[in-house]
Design an enzyme around this catalytic site. Sequence first.
Site, mmCIF file in Angstrom:
data_model
loop_
_atom_site.group_PDB
_atom_site.id
_atom_site.type_symbol
_atom_site.label_atom_id
_atom_site.label_comp_id
_atom_site.label_asym_id
_atom_site.label_seq_id
_atom_site.Cartn_x
_atom_site.Cartn_y
_atom_site.Cartn_z
ATOM 1 N N HIS A 20 7.921 5.862 17.872
ATOM 2 C CA HIS A 20 6.672 5.802 17.117
ATOM 3 C C HIS A 20 5.768 4.741 17.734
ATOM 4 O O HIS A 20 5.593 3.656 17.209
ATOM 5 C CB HIS A 20 6.984 5.473 15.652
ATOM 6 C CG HIS A 20 5.778 5.488 14.771
ATOM 7 N ND1 HIS A 20 4.966 6.580 14.640
ATOM 8 C CD2 HIS A 20 5.251 4.536 13.955
ATOM 9 C CE1 HIS A 20 3.993 6.295 13.795
ATOM 10 N NE2 HIS A 20 4.139 5.060 13.371
ATOM 11 N N GLN A 77 0.820 -1.216 0.000
ATOM 12 C CA GLN A 77 0.000 0.000 0.000
ATOM 13 C C GLN A 77 0.849 1.260 0.000
ATOM 14 O O GLN A 77 0.648 2.158 -0.810
ATOM 15 C CB GLN A 77 -0.915 0.002 1.245
ATOM 16 C CG GLN A 77 -1.901 -1.154 1.282
ATOM 17 C CD GLN A 77 -3.115 -0.876 0.422
ATOM 18 O OE1 GLN A 77 -2.989 -0.742 -0.797
ATOM 19 N NE2 GLN A 77 -4.267 -0.795 1.035
ATOM 20 N N ASP A 129 9.489 -6.075 -4.733
ATOM 21 C CA ASP A 129 8.654 -6.842 -3.796
ATOM 22 C C ASP A 129 8.921 -8.314 -4.039
ATOM 23 O O ASP A 129 9.356 -8.699 -5.131
ATOM 24 C CB ASP A 129 7.162 -6.524 -3.998
ATOM 25 C CG ASP A 129 6.337 -6.844 -2.750
ATOM 26 O OD1 ASP A 129 5.929 -5.915 -2.043
ATOM 27 O OD2 ASP A 129 6.119 -8.060 -2.459
ATOM 28 N N ASN A 151 8.483 -8.832 11.187
ATOM 29 C CA ASN A 151 9.120 -7.785 10.385
ATOM 30 C C ASN A 151 10.638 -7.739 10.578
ATOM 31 O O ASN A 151 11.353 -7.321 9.671
ATOM 32 C CB ASN A 151 8.467 -6.428 10.673
ATOM 33 C CG ASN A 151 7.093 -6.341 10.010
ATOM 34 O OD1 ASN A 151 6.689 -7.245 9.296
ATOM 35 N ND2 ASN A 151 6.385 -5.254 10.254
ATOM 36 N N ARG A 205 -0.231 -3.375 10.622
ATOM 37 C CA ARG A 205 -1.121 -3.801 11.710
ATOM 38 C C ARG A 205 -2.532 -4.069 11.198
ATOM 39 O O ARG A 205 -2.963 -3.496 10.219
ATOM 40 C CB ARG A 205 -1.214 -2.682 12.763
ATOM 41 C CG ARG A 205 -0.012 -2.559 13.611
ATOM 42 C CD ARG A 205 -0.312 -1.644 14.776
ATOM 43 N NE ARG A 205 -0.365 -0.232 14.414
ATOM 44 C CZ ARG A 205 -0.861 0.714 15.211
ATOM 45 N NH1 ARG A 205 -1.376 0.377 16.374
ATOM 46 N NH2 ARG A 205 -0.851 1.980 14.840
ATOM 47 N N ARG A 230 -0.364 14.805 11.716
ATOM 48 C CA ARG A 230 -1.646 14.438 12.334
ATOM 49 C C ARG A 230 -2.003 15.433 13.436
ATOM 50 O O ARG A 230 -3.128 15.942 13.506
ATOM 51 C CB ARG A 230 -1.542 13.018 12.925
ATOM 52 C CG ARG A 230 -1.576 11.940 11.859
ATOM 53 C CD ARG A 230 -1.224 10.566 12.416
ATOM 54 N NE ARG A 230 -1.560 9.513 11.462
ATOM 55 C CZ ARG A 230 -1.082 8.285 11.501
ATOM 56 N NH1 ARG A 230 -0.232 7.926 12.450
ATOM 57 N NH2 ARG A 230 -1.446 7.389 10.602
HETATM 58 P P1 A3D Z 1 1.519 -3.803 2.851
HETATM 59 O O1 A3D Z 1 0.507 -3.211 1.947
HETATM 60 O O2 A3D Z 1 1.248 -5.135 3.437
HETATM 61 O O3 A3D Z 1 2.896 -3.858 2.047
HETATM 62 C C1 A3D Z 1 4.016 -4.494 2.539
HETATM 63 C C2 A3D Z 1 4.692 -5.181 1.367
HETATM 64 O O4 A3D Z 1 5.893 -5.791 1.853
HETATM 65 C C3 A3D Z 1 3.864 -6.283 0.711
HETATM 66 O O5 A3D Z 1 3.640 -5.988 -0.657
HETATM 67 C C4 A3D Z 1 4.715 -7.525 0.890
HETATM 68 O O6 A3D Z 1 4.652 -8.417 -0.223
HETATM 69 C C5 A3D Z 1 6.097 -6.929 1.043
HETATM 70 N N1 A3D Z 1 7.048 -7.845 1.642
HETATM 71 C C6 A3D Z 1 6.841 -8.803 2.564
HETATM 72 N N2 A3D Z 1 7.986 -9.456 2.816
HETATM 73 C C7 A3D Z 1 8.939 -8.882 2.044
HETATM 74 C C8 A3D Z 1 10.316 -9.120 1.857
HETATM 75 N N3 A3D Z 1 10.948 -10.085 2.522
HETATM 76 N N4 A3D Z 1 10.961 -8.336 0.993
HETATM 77 C C9 A3D Z 1 10.338 -7.346 0.328
HETATM 78 N N5 A3D Z 1 9.025 -7.097 0.450
HETATM 79 C C10 A3D Z 1 8.341 -7.865 1.293
HETATM 80 O O7 A3D Z 1 1.860 -2.784 4.068
HETATM 81 P P2 A3D Z 1 1.901 -1.185 4.041
HETATM 82 O O8 A3D Z 1 2.550 -0.747 2.784
HETATM 83 O O9 A3D Z 1 0.576 -0.666 4.404
HETATM 84 O O10 A3D Z 1 2.859 -0.942 5.297
HETATM 85 C C11 A3D Z 1 4.223 -1.297 5.237
HETATM 86 C C12 A3D Z 1 4.877 -1.164 6.604
HETATM 87 O O11 A3D Z 1 4.861 0.210 7.027
HETATM 88 C C13 A3D Z 1 4.201 -1.943 7.724
HETATM 89 O O12 A3D Z 1 5.173 -2.536 8.555
HETATM 90 C C14 A3D Z 1 3.431 -0.875 8.487
HETATM 91 O O13 A3D Z 1 3.223 -1.218 9.832
HETATM 92 C C15 A3D Z 1 4.374 0.294 8.354
HETATM 93 N N6 A3D Z 1 3.778 1.613 8.583
HETATM 94 C C16 A3D Z 1 4.557 2.547 9.164
HETATM 95 C C17 A3D Z 1 4.068 3.810 9.391
HETATM 96 C C18 A3D Z 1 4.936 4.832 10.036
HETATM 97 O O14 A3D Z 1 4.562 5.995 10.083
HETATM 98 C C19 A3D Z 1 6.192 4.453 10.617
HETATM 99 C C20 A3D Z 1 2.754 4.142 9.007
HETATM 100 C C21 A3D Z 1 1.985 3.163 8.409
HETATM 101 C C22 A3D Z 1 2.499 1.880 8.180
#
Ligand code: A3D
Length: 321
Positions: free
Chosen positions: A176, A13, A34, A96, A83, A152
């Site tokens: 965070h 995402q 990815d 992670n 999450r 925010r």
């Molecule tokens: P999501 O849409 O699940 O995307 C994560 C991607 O990581 C997926 O496409 C998976 O296929 C890929 N992935 C899984 N394993 C691997 C690997 N070994 N190597 C490469 N890619 C892999 O999640 P998202 O994009 O919504 O969120 C990503 C991360 O950011 C999560 O850990 C969230 O908790 C974090 N996050 C952080 C914040 C901050 O402000 C710090 C805010 C929101 C989300």
Amino acid sequence: MARKKIALIGGGQIGGVLVQLIAQKQLGDVVLFDIVEDLPQGKTLDIVEASRVDLFDVNLRGTNDYKDIEGSDLVIITAGLPRKPGMSRDDLLVTNAKIMKTVAENVKQYAPNAIVIVISNPLDAMVTLFQKITGFPTNRVIGQAGVLDSSRFATFIAWELGVSVKDVNAMVLGGHGDTMVPIVRYANVNGIPIMELLERKYNDKNKAKEVMDAMVNRTKMAGGEVIKLLKTGSAFYSPASSAVAMSEAILYDEKRILPTCAFLNGEFGVKGYYVGVPAVLGANGAERIIEFKLDTEEQTALDNSVKAVKGLVEDMTRLGF
Ligand code: A3D
């Protein structure tokens, strides 16, 4: 001047929105990595097919091969699970950390000179792990959290006061997590202290404090609020925007002072840990930490937040990472 090469590790995402924003702003050529076959290829194809409409002209490439990130100037990492409702960021630690380990090893091999912004949660622990595995200088490894948390906080303040969010300055420090520290004392609207504006609005000091406390709490829980509504994942538009603001500061050597998860060497009384603090972001990453005096209440809150970060890092070490 050659265009910068930007590698995005994780094409979920946040990764997808990152590609779109970076392309629209023409910050550089993008490689989206990815492990899911065809996903990054599909996303980049979809986005590049809007290039005639959006009038951008950069190369976008999706890949499942780390070799393609070779020589990247900037790497942004979102690989890892987000999450789901009811989960804390810390619940993501083991899963992670395993993912971050392979990501770090590959970035070290293929993009050893890159500046790296980590977004994966639990943020402070993931930045720590990435730096530990790569051994990159700490100024080149930072985390995005504070830009979003601060935005925010500013949004809630703007709504409350009925002013443009563009005129609100507010900063969130610390880890965070739920212990993050929104700094009320320096929050202002074009230089006018927020508390003064709230006290004038309500003509009541206690009510003003109550309203501020509610905004502080909403800020701390803001990630969870979005998750509860989305149900299937966590915030992704605003985290991507926040990382792009940090990227622009770095790529254009802007020397912006942005709340950044940065390595501390005694600043704010913290030594040897990654925590959210104001940092100068420029061509060399986090070039300087901007220290300022906290009052007793703020320092206690920051210490408490640092304690939570330390706990998480210790758990990670105990688990063998
Ligand atoms: P999501 O849409 O699940 O995307 C994560 C991607 O990581 C997926 O496409 C998976 O296929 C890929 N992935 C899984 N394993 C691997 C690997 N070994 N190597 C490469 N890619 C892999 O999640 P998202 O994009 O919504 O969120 C990503 C991360 O950011 C999560 O850990 C969230 O908790 C974090 N996050 C952080 C914040 C901050 O402000 C710090 C805010 C929101 C989300």
